[in-house]
Structures are given as structure tokens and as C-alpha cells.
Design a protein around this motif. Structure first.
Motif, PDB file in Angstrom:
ATOM      1  N   ALA A 266    -109.272  27.402  -2.256  1.00  0.00           N
ATOM      2  CA  ALA A 266    -110.839  26.964  -1.726  1.00  0.00           C
ATOM      3  C   ALA A 266    -112.044  26.970  -2.759  1.00  0.00           C
ATOM      4  CB  ALA A 266    -110.827  27.056  -0.167  1.00  0.00           C
ATOM      5  N   LEU A 267    -111.774  26.369  -3.869  1.00  0.00           N
ATOM      6  CA  LEU A 267    -112.833  26.995  -4.485  1.00  0.00           C
ATOM      7  C   LEU A 267    -114.183  26.358  -4.308  1.00  0.00           C
ATOM      8  CD1 LEU A 267    -110.709  24.032  -6.785  1.00  0.00           C
ATOM      9  CD2 LEU A 267    -110.220  26.627  -6.867  1.00  0.00           C
ATOM     10  N   GLY A 268    -115.024  27.094  -5.215  1.00  0.00           N
ATOM     11  CA  GLY A 268    -116.105  26.833  -5.339  1.00  0.00           C
ATOM     12  C   GLY A 268    -116.928  28.771  -4.311  1.00  0.00           C
ATOM     13  N   LEU A 269    -116.153  28.637  -3.791  1.00  0.00           N
ATOM     14  CA  LEU A 269    -116.048  30.616  -3.330  1.00  0.00           C
ATOM     15  C   LEU A 269    -115.730  31.897  -4.247  1.00  0.00           C
ATOM     16  CD1 LEU A 269    -116.118  29.524   0.130  1.00  0.00           C
ATOM     17  CD2 LEU A 269    -118.522  30.106  -1.515  1.00  0.00           C
ATOM     18  N   ALA A 270    -116.349  31.617  -5.318  1.00  0.00           N
ATOM     19  CA  ALA A 270    -115.458  32.490  -6.368  1.00  0.00           C
ATOM     20  C   ALA A 270    -115.473  33.916  -6.733  1.00  0.00           C
ATOM     21  CB  ALA A 270    -115.277  31.666  -7.722  1.00  0.00           C
ATOM     22  N   THR A 271    -116.511  34.167  -6.001  1.00  0.00           N
ATOM     23  CA  THR A 271    -116.727  35.701  -5.783  1.00  0.00           C
ATOM     24  C   THR A 271    -116.183  36.150  -4.451  1.00  0.00           C
ATOM     25  OG1 THR A 271    -118.895  35.568  -4.257  1.00  0.00           O
ATOM     26  CG2 THR A 271    -119.357  35.506  -7.116  1.00  0.00           C
ATOM     27  N   ALA A 272    -115.761  35.593  -3.615  1.00  0.00           N
ATOM     28  CA  ALA A 272    -115.011  35.981  -2.467  1.00  0.00           C
ATOM     29  C   ALA A 272    -113.339  36.770  -2.801  1.00  0.00           C
ATOM     30  CB  ALA A 272    -114.733  34.981  -1.613  1.00  0.00           C
ATOM     31  N   PRO A 273    -112.886  37.735  -2.237  1.00  0.00           N
ATOM     32  CA  PRO A 273    -112.267  38.834  -2.846  1.00  0.00           C
ATOM     33  C   PRO A 273    -110.927  37.578  -2.846  1.00  0.00           C
ATOM     34  CG  PRO A 273    -113.297  39.235  -0.750  1.00  0.00           C
ATOM     35  CD  PRO A 273    -113.883  38.566  -0.795  1.00  0.00           C
ATOM     36  N   TRP A 274    -110.577  36.728  -1.576  1.00  0.00           N
ATOM     37  CA  TRP A 274    -109.474  36.038  -1.664  1.00  0.00           C
ATOM     38  C   TRP A 274    -109.532  35.241  -3.447  1.00  0.00           C
ATOM     39  CZ3 TRP A 274    -110.750  30.996  -2.691  1.00  0.00           C
ATOM     40  CH2 TRP A 274    -111.795  30.382  -2.223  1.00  0.00           C
ATOM     41  N   ALA A 275    -110.378  35.125  -3.463  1.00  0.00           N
ATOM     42  CA  ALA A 275    -110.781  34.038  -5.089  1.00  0.00           C
ATOM     43  C   ALA A 275    -110.315  34.611  -6.439  1.00  0.00           C
ATOM     44  CB  ALA A 275    -111.814  33.227  -4.942  1.00  0.00           C
ATOM     45  N   GLN A 276    -111.175  36.465  -6.250  1.00  0.00           N
ATOM     46  CA  GLN A 276    -110.237  37.645  -7.288  1.00  0.00           C
ATOM     47  C   GLN A 276    -108.398  37.634  -6.952  1.00  0.00           C
ATOM     48  OE1 GLN A 276    -112.641  41.051  -6.543  1.00  0.00           O
ATOM     49  NE2 GLN A 276    -114.909  39.558  -6.463  1.00  0.00           N
ATOM     50  N   ALA A 277    -107.701  37.385  -6.205  1.00  0.00           N
ATOM     51  CA  ALA A 277    -106.781  37.599  -5.710  1.00  0.00           C
ATOM     52  C   ALA A 277    -105.806  37.067  -6.466  1.00  0.00           C
ATOM     53  CB  ALA A 277    -106.340  37.990  -4.144  1.00  0.00           C
ATOM     54  N   SER A 278    -106.688  35.580  -5.984  1.00  0.00           N
ATOM     55  CA  SER A 278    -105.888  34.259  -6.371  1.00  0.00           C
ATOM     56  C   SER A 278    -105.975  33.852  -7.721  1.00  0.00           C
ATOM     57  CB  SER A 278    -106.397  32.885  -5.522  1.00  0.00           C
ATOM     58  OG  SER A 278    -106.436  32.883  -4.163  1.00  0.00           O
ATOM     59  N   ARG A 279    -106.717  34.686  -8.770  1.00  0.00           N
ATOM     60  CA  ARG A 279    -107.153  33.680  -9.892  1.00  0.00           C
ATOM     61  C   ARG A 279    -105.821  34.870 -10.975  1.00  0.00           C
ATOM     62  NH1 ARG A 279    -112.356  33.830  -8.867  1.00  0.00           N
ATOM     63  NH2 ARG A 279    -112.554  35.627  -9.507  1.00  0.00           N
ATOM     64  N   ALA A 280    -106.121  35.988 -10.005  1.00  0.00           N
ATOM     65  CA  ALA A 280    -105.382  36.855 -10.797  1.00  0.00           C
ATOM     66  C   ALA A 280    -103.973  36.716 -10.510  1.00  0.00           C
ATOM     67  CB  ALA A 280    -105.437  38.958 -10.025  1.00  0.00           C
ATOM     68  N   LEU A 281    -103.279  36.000  -9.025  1.00  0.00           N
ATOM     69  CA  LEU A 281    -101.596  36.048  -8.856  1.00  0.00           C
ATOM     70  C   LEU A 281    -101.644  34.884 -10.494  1.00  0.00           C
ATOM     71  CD1 LEU A 281     -99.541  35.717  -7.211  1.00  0.00           C
ATOM     72  CD2 LEU A 281    -100.627  34.423  -5.562  1.00  0.00           C
ATOM     73  N   ALA A 282    -102.984  33.587 -10.435  1.00  0.00           N
ATOM     74  CA  ALA A 282    -102.689  32.540 -10.948  1.00  0.00           C
ATOM     75  C   ALA A 282    -101.917  33.077 -12.545  1.00  0.00           C
ATOM     76  CB  ALA A 282    -103.437  32.136 -10.721  1.00  0.00           C
ATOM     77  N   ALA A 283    -103.009  34.092 -13.135  1.00  0.00           N
ATOM     78  CA  ALA A 283    -102.436  34.836 -14.408  1.00  0.00           C
ATOM     79  C   ALA A 283    -101.443  35.089 -14.635  1.00  0.00           C
ATOM     80  CB  ALA A 283    -103.738  35.638 -14.835  1.00  0.00           C
ATOM     81  N   THR A 284    -100.341  35.781 -13.880  1.00  0.00           N
ATOM     82  CA  THR A 284     -99.472  35.987 -13.986  1.00  0.00           C
ATOM     83  C   THR A 284     -98.058  35.714 -13.214  1.00  0.00           C
ATOM     84  OG1 THR A 284     -99.508  37.597 -11.751  1.00  0.00           O
ATOM     85  CG2 THR A 284    -100.213  38.495 -13.809  1.00  0.00           C
ATOM     86  N   ALA A 285     -98.352  34.557 -12.247  1.00  0.00           N
ATOM     87  CA  ALA A 285     -97.029  34.164 -11.338  1.00  0.00           C
ATOM     88  C   ALA A 285     -96.737  32.897 -11.824  1.00  0.00           C
ATOM     89  CB  ALA A 285     -97.103  34.410 -10.123  1.00  0.00           C
ATOM     90  N   PRO A 286     -95.620  32.066 -12.526  1.00  0.00           N
ATOM     91  CA  PRO A 286     -95.075  31.125 -12.330  1.00  0.00           C
ATOM     92  C   PRO A 286     -95.729  30.103 -11.372  1.00  0.00           C
ATOM     93  CG  PRO A 286     -92.971  31.855 -12.058  1.00  0.00           C
ATOM     94  CD  PRO A 286     -93.961  32.934 -12.292  1.00  0.00           C
ATOM     95  N   VAL A 287     -95.970  28.403 -12.224  1.00  0.00           N
ATOM     96  CA  VAL A 287     -96.595  27.897 -11.492  1.00  0.00           C
ATOM     97  C   VAL A 287     -94.728  27.482 -10.410  1.00  0.00           C
ATOM     98  CG1 VAL A 287     -96.688  25.235 -11.218  1.00  0.00           C
ATOM     99  CG2 VAL A 287     -97.938  26.714 -12.686  1.00  0.00           C
ATOM    100  N   SER A 288     -94.768  27.382  -9.216  1.00  0.00           N
ATOM    101  CA  SER A 288     -93.949  26.633  -8.348  1.00  0.00           C
ATOM    102  C   SER A 288     -94.309  25.565  -7.814  1.00  0.00           C
ATOM    103  CB  SER A 288     -93.116  27.809  -8.028  1.00  0.00           C
ATOM    104  OG  SER A 288     -94.201  28.515  -7.055  1.00  0.00           O
ATOM    105  N   VAL A 289     -93.015  25.104  -6.645  1.00  0.00           N
ATOM    106  CA  VAL A 289     -93.590  24.462  -5.572  1.00  0.00           C
ATOM    107  C   VAL A 289     -93.035  24.384  -4.255  1.00  0.00           C
ATOM    108  CG1 VAL A 289     -92.618  21.704  -5.029  1.00  0.00           C
ATOM    109  CG2 VAL A 289     -92.289  22.328  -7.342  1.00  0.00           C
ATOM    110  N   ILE A 290     -94.365  24.229  -3.607  1.00  0.00           N
ATOM    111  CA  ILE A 290     -93.701  24.824  -1.459  1.00  0.00           C
ATOM    112  C   ILE A 290     -94.194  23.655  -1.012  1.00  0.00           C
ATOM    113  CG2 ILE A 290     -94.830  26.721  -2.715  1.00  0.00           C
ATOM    114  CD1 ILE A 290     -97.745  26.042  -2.226  1.00  0.00           C
ATOM    115  N   GLY A 291     -94.422  23.630  -0.193  1.00  0.00           N
ATOM    116  CA  GLY A 291     -94.251  22.928   0.806  1.00  0.00           C
ATOM    117  C   GLY A 291     -92.953  21.423   0.884  1.00  0.00           C
ATOM    118  N   ARG A 292     -91.846  21.474   0.333  1.00  0.00           N
ATOM    119  CA  ARG A 292     -91.126  20.362  -0.060  1.00  0.00           C
ATOM    120  C   ARG A 292     -90.458  19.637   1.250  1.00  0.00           C
ATOM    121  NH1 ARG A 292     -85.512  23.241  -1.975  1.00  0.00           N
ATOM    122  NH2 ARG A 292     -86.503  24.668   0.049  1.00  0.00           N
ATOM    123  N   HIS A 293     -91.088  18.006   1.008  1.00  0.00           N
ATOM    124  CA  HIS A 293     -90.782  17.351   2.279  1.00  0.00           C
ATOM    125  C   HIS A 293     -90.181  15.579   2.010  1.00  0.00           C
ATOM    126  CE1 HIS A 293     -94.644  16.970   0.300  1.00  0.00           C
ATOM    127  NE2 HIS A 293     -94.671  15.725   0.900  1.00  0.00           N
TER     128      HIS A 293
END
Length: 595
Positions: free
Chosen positions: A55-82
Motif C-alpha cells: 500500500a504505497l505512499g508509506l515507503a518507510t514502513a517495514p512492510w514497504a521495505q520488505a515488499s521492495r526487497a521481494l519485488a527485486a528478487t521474485a518474478p512477477v506472477s499471477v495471484i487471485g485467479r477468478h
């Protein structure tokens, strides 16, 4: 007059006292003005950069740091298929999902085929959704999401297909299957399921560490720990032909009361902060994937689904009235009246289904009332007439959010919805109506022209003679409501006092008005969590078709059952005439089913 009653529509950043007097369009205009006065660059507002995982705009929060680290290493994938049926449920299927981050270079495809060799490749459309939610301190809380959609057409009726998403780098999602609807009038048995007012129990992605929907009342012992999640499991185990959700889908504004609650960013946001969180949709679609990846989930819109943040969204097909976010995330058949994206119809074998947008008709919550200018009701009458006159259709079912007939201490019956719909349902002998809004299970006796015919647990109802059965299944997961003072639960296996079928209730109108009424049609009531399992057993010409309604709690207990039966004329056809097929109007017109 309160156009937008407090707590009844999502809080998307407009001050509560101001929003109370605004339609969705007016709220959107206020938000647009706020964003013009508080200009931020896209890079600044969206610097979290991890799409569905932030949830962007709060980039200093710990979860945002973890998300950026994950995005840098994990391939883009599809979730929530419906899945969702297309305008022709026999030959079309919409396949959707969400990307975990911004897509890279190259084209995505969906591999499709009758087995895991696939053989066809469908193009994938990427829909980009940016959500910027004003906060009372002048800041903006944002999220950036990417949704993917493919449309399969020219499919065989009643056939099973395999599919998977294929990313530009060659990675794929797990194989999944779906089954198209059989031809109109096809007489094999099938099952469908239904509930409403669901929300999400599962923990949300990193972007919403503080979000929780598990605020159930401590005296509620007749439930599993997480009712919404448990009901998904039960629907998934049933593997129905389709699932109906009668509005109030995910509750991206979890409380609906205009108060700060746990949402994106810190667990305890500063007083007065808005809590509308678009990434709650990520958690929701991820939760239902275990069923929705193989079963079409067909949605109607409720009052908590009017998200004014997206009023001018330019998704394909167009959407206003706060449904733009749905058009980015979901694909509905789109064969209803122009400008009403959640109004549609489809046919599955001998059952015709119509989705109605009760927000257009509500007297209690007039935020979107009248937006179609009467076109929805004109379309509905044409569609019901076509279905009822179709020799291949035995049962006609409507589903929508606000109740035409229900009792509770909260919303009960909506005077506007009843006045608009009950006469049409009487005229065209609608068999079953599925509703939500009241967080409870309740089944009426069959009703025609305001009169009810007793139909206790286990009864057989003849809708052509007795009337329409209205079922409220707002028991899909949200915390329960209460009955009127002195009224009680009434269901199979209940121990203790029973206030009977004649109870005190009211019709809800504008500004909190409640017109008292004493009703004699409240046959079954349960202040717990339950879903409707509908078993369709078509008869042959000269025989009898049966639609059995079974109410199953999240604990797996059947608490109510009734059979709806219709005689099948001897001259009736097992299918529509040769050379005819389903049309988006709900009628039959000459044409050929594509293969």
C-alpha cells in the motif's frame, strides 16, 4: 436529507460529515479537487513500487521495505485467479487475476485447451489501476495494481477446459480447469451455491499488516473461527456449476462506520485517518481463488461496493457510479442495460439467472438511487418476460443486495427495492430471489401480491401457484446482526423459544425512516454463518423439475430445506429450437453456437 448514510458506503477519503450529503459522483468530484490541490508526482506517491504487495505512499514502513526487497528478487506472477461467464455462458468464459508487481517487457498469454497439452493461446489484457486516497492530514495514501484478463470464446457448451497464465519469461501458473454451461434447456442435474456480505478473514499481504476482519462477537459460539474462509472451503468442496454473491464483496472499507480502524500501514493509524484500502481486494481474490479459479463467481453490487474513488475509471465497457474499480478487477457478462455494469443475465441449462443492481432502487441508501433513469427496470421486465416464455427455462432466479423481504434489527426490507421489484417478480412468476445486506440467514414463505403461503422446513413449494421464495444469505462471513426485540432464531435443531413466522419488522426508507410492519412470511431465521446450496434436478417433458434449496452452516450442518417444483409441459423442448442460441438480451434468436 442524508443521501449517503454514514457507515453504509465505503469511506474513500471525503470527510464523513461532508460525504453524508454526496452522491458517488459528487464524492468523486471532491476527491478529484483534493488531488488537484495536493499534487504529488507519480514517483513520490507510488514509490513503494510493489503493486499488490504494497500500500504505497508509506515507503518507510517495514512492510514497504520488505515488499521492495521481494519485488527485486521474485518474478512477477499471477495471484487471485477468478472466472466469470461471458454474455453467452455456453461458449464464453472470462479469466482474471492480479499481478504481484508491474509487468515487464513482453506479452502474457493464457494457454487453453481440452487437456494439459493446451493448444490455444489467448491474449491477455493488463488493466492498470492507481488508487490515491486522501487523508485528513493532507497526505495521500496510494496503491498501484495491475489486473490481467483473458476472454475465451467459441467454446463447446458443457465442456471442460484447462488453462494457465504464461508470463513473458515462460513461468506459468498451476493448471486449472473450468466447465462451460450446457445448452439452454439441457436437462442434466447440477448444483449452484450462493451467499452475500462476505469480506475476508485471511491475513492480508504485506501491504496491510494491520488489517483484520476477525472482529466477531464473543458470545457467538455457533461458528467456526473464520466464517468467511470456512464458507469458501465449503463452496470449493461442492464444486458448483457457478456461485452467486449478492453484493458487499470484500469490504475494502472494513468497518463502514467512518472511524479509524486497522488498515494499511501502521496498526493504529492516527485519529481521523481514512481506512479505505484497495489492496484488501488482493487479499479477497487470493482467498476465493481455491474456488473461483475453477468455478465462475458471479457478483452483484451492494452498498459497500460503491467506491467513489473510481467514478471516472475508463475500463473497457465504461463504468460510473463508483464501479470503475470493479471493472478493472472483475469481468461480468456485460449484457445488461448500458451504464449498468453489474446488471446482466445468463442461462445454465434449465435455469435463467438475472443480476439486479439494488443500489439503483434503494430507498434506505439513496447514494446511487435512480442512476439508470429507469432503464434497469425496463431491461429487467424484457429479460424476465423472455426467460419465462422460453420453453427451455424452468426456473427463473434473481439476485441482488438490498432485501425486498427480510426482517432484522438493522436493515430489514428496503421500501424502494420492494416497490420496484415485487410486482415484476409476481407478474413473471420468478421462482427464487437471493438477497444480502442483512447479516443473517432468512427464508420467506412464497409470496405473491403481498400474501404468503406457509412453507415450513422440508416443504414443497409450487412457485407458479404459491409465489416467489425470498432468501437472505447475508450470512457469508461478516459479523452478524440482531433480530427485532422479542424475535428469535427459527431453524431446524434450535432449542428454546420460537417467535414463529409472524414477527415485527419494518420497511427502511430515507434518513433512517422505519415504517413498522407485522409480517407473516418469515419462515426460517438464523443469526449465524451459512450458505445456500441449490440442487437443480430437471424433469422431462410431462414430468416435474425440482430446485432443492439446502441451507448449510459454516459448521457443515443443514438447518433448512425446501423444494421448489415446476411442471414441465409435454410440448416443452429439451433445448431451444434447432438453429437458435442464447443472446445477450436473454431471449433466443437465430444463430449458431460457436465451437
Amino acid at each position: 436529507m442524508s443521501v449517503n448514510p454514514r457507515g453504509e458506503t465505503p469511506d474513500v477519503g471525503v470527510p464523513v460529515a461532508v460525504a453524508e450529503h454526496m452522491t458517488v459522483a459528487e464524492q468523486h468530484e471532491w476527491i478529484s479537487g483534493f488531488l488537484r490541490r495536493h499534487v504529488v508526482s507519480r514517483r513520490t506517491a507510488l514509490r513503494g513500487g510493489a503493486g499488490a504487495l504494497a500500500a504505497l505512499g508509506l515507503a518507510t514502513a517495514p512492510w514497504a521495505q520488505a515488499s521492495r526487497a521481494l519485488a527485486a528478487t521474485a518474478p512477477v506472477s499471477v495471484i487471485g485467479r477468478h472466472l466469470s461467464f461471458g454474455a453467452d455462458a455456453c461458449g464464453q468464459m472470462a479469466i482474471g487475476g492480479e499481478l504481484t508487481a508491474q509487468p515487464g517487457a513482453g506479452d502474457m498469454v493464457v494457454d487453453l485447451g481440452v487437456d494439459t497439452r493446451y493448444g490455444q493461446r489467448l491474449p491477455v489484457e493488463v488493466r492498470h489501476l492507481v488508487s490515491q486516497v486522501p487523508q485528513v492530514d493532507g497526505s495521500i495514501r496510494g496503491a498501484e495494481q495491475w489486473f490481467v484478463h483473458a476472454h475465451a470464446a467459441h467454446l463447446h457448451p458443457g465442456a471442460t477446459y484447462h488453462y494457465r497464465f504464461r508470463m513473458p519469461d515462460g513461468t506459468v501458473t498451476p493448471d486449472a480447469t473450468f466447465r462451460t454451461a450446457p445448452p439452454r434447456g439441457h436437462r442434466d442435474p447440477f448444483v449452484f451455491t450462493a451467499f452475500a456480505d462476505q469480506g475476508v478473514n485471511v491475513d492480508a499481504p504485506d501491504g496491510q499488516q494491520g488489517f483484520s476482519d476477525n472482529y466477531y462477537k464473543p458470545d457467538d459460539t455457533l461458528r467456526t473461527p473464520a466464517p468467511s474462509d470456512t464458507l469458501i472451503q465449503r463452496v470449493a468442496a461442492d464444486r458448483p456449476a457457478f456461485h452467486l454473491l449478492a453484493g458487499d464483496i470484500c469490504y475494502a472499507d472494513p468497518s463502514g462506520y467512518g472511524r479509524p480502524v486497522k488498515s494499511s500501514g501502521p496498526a493504529d493509524p492516527p485519529a481521523g485517518f481514512d481506512k479505505f484500502d484497495p489492496t484488501v481486494w488482493t487479499a479477497y481474490l487470493g482467498a476465493i481463488e481455491r474456488s473461483a479459479a475453477s468455478t465462475p463467481w458471479m457478483f452483484a453490487t451492494g452498498n459497500h461496493d460503491m467506491e467513489a474513488l473510481y467514478d471516472d475509471n475508463r475500463s473497457p465497457g465504461g463504468a460510473t457510479h463508483g464501479y470503475g474499480g470493479h471493472r478493472a478487477r472483475l469481468d461480468l457478462p456485460g449484457n445488461g442495460p448500458k451504464g449498468c455494469p453489474s446488471v446482466y443475465t445468463f442461462t445454465h441449462g434449465t435455469v435463467g439467472v438475472v443480476s439486479v443492481d439494488a443500489n439503483d432502487l434503494s430507498a434506505e441508501i439513496p447514494t446511487n438511487a435512480g442512476y439508470s433513469g429507469g432503464e434497469q427496470l425496463r431491461w429487467l421486465e424484457r429479460t424476465l418476460a423472455g426467460l419465462r416464455n422460453d420453453p427451455g427455462v424452468d426456473f427463473v432466479i434473481a439476485f441482488f443486495h438490498h432485501c425486498a423481504f427480510a426482517t432484522s434489527g438493522s436493515h430489514a426490507s428496503d421500501a424502494g427495492v420492494r416497490a420496484a421489484l415485487a410486482p415484476l417478480f409476481d407478474r413473471y412468476r420468478v421462482d427464487l430471489v437471493v438477497q444480502g445486506h442483512n447479516h443473517q440467514y432468512e427464508r420467506t414463505n412464497p409470496i405473491r401480491n403481498g400474501r404468503s403461503t406457509p412453507a415450513p422446513d422440508g416443504a414443497t413449494v409450487h412457485p407458479a401457484r404459491d409465489g416467489t421464495t425470498y432468501v437472505c444469505v447475508g450470512s457469508g462471513g461478516r459479523p452478524r446482526y440482531t433480530w427485532q426485540p422479542g424475535e428469535t432464531d427459527r431453524y431446524r435443531g434450535r432449542q428454546g423459544p420460537d417467535s414463529g413466522t409472524t414477527v415485527t419488522s419494518f420497511q427502511a426508507g430515507p434518513d433512517g425512516a422505519k415504517s413498522p410492519e407485522t409480517v407473516d412470511w418469515s419462515q426460517a431465521r438464523y443469526l449465524g454463518y451459512a450458505y445456500l446450496r441449490c440442487e437443480v434436478r430437471p424433469g422431462r417433458p410431462g414430468g416435474t423439475s425440482r430446485l432443492r434449496l439446502r441451507t448449510i452452516t459454516d459448521l457443515g450442518t443443514e438447518i433448512d430445506r425446501v423444494d421448489l417444483v415446476r411442471d414441465v409441459p409435454r410440448h416443452g423442448s429439451q433445448a431451444h429450437p434447432a438453429g437458435w442460441t442464447s443472446h445477450s438480451s436473454g431471449l433466443s434468436v437465430p444463430g449458431a453456437v460457436g465451437v
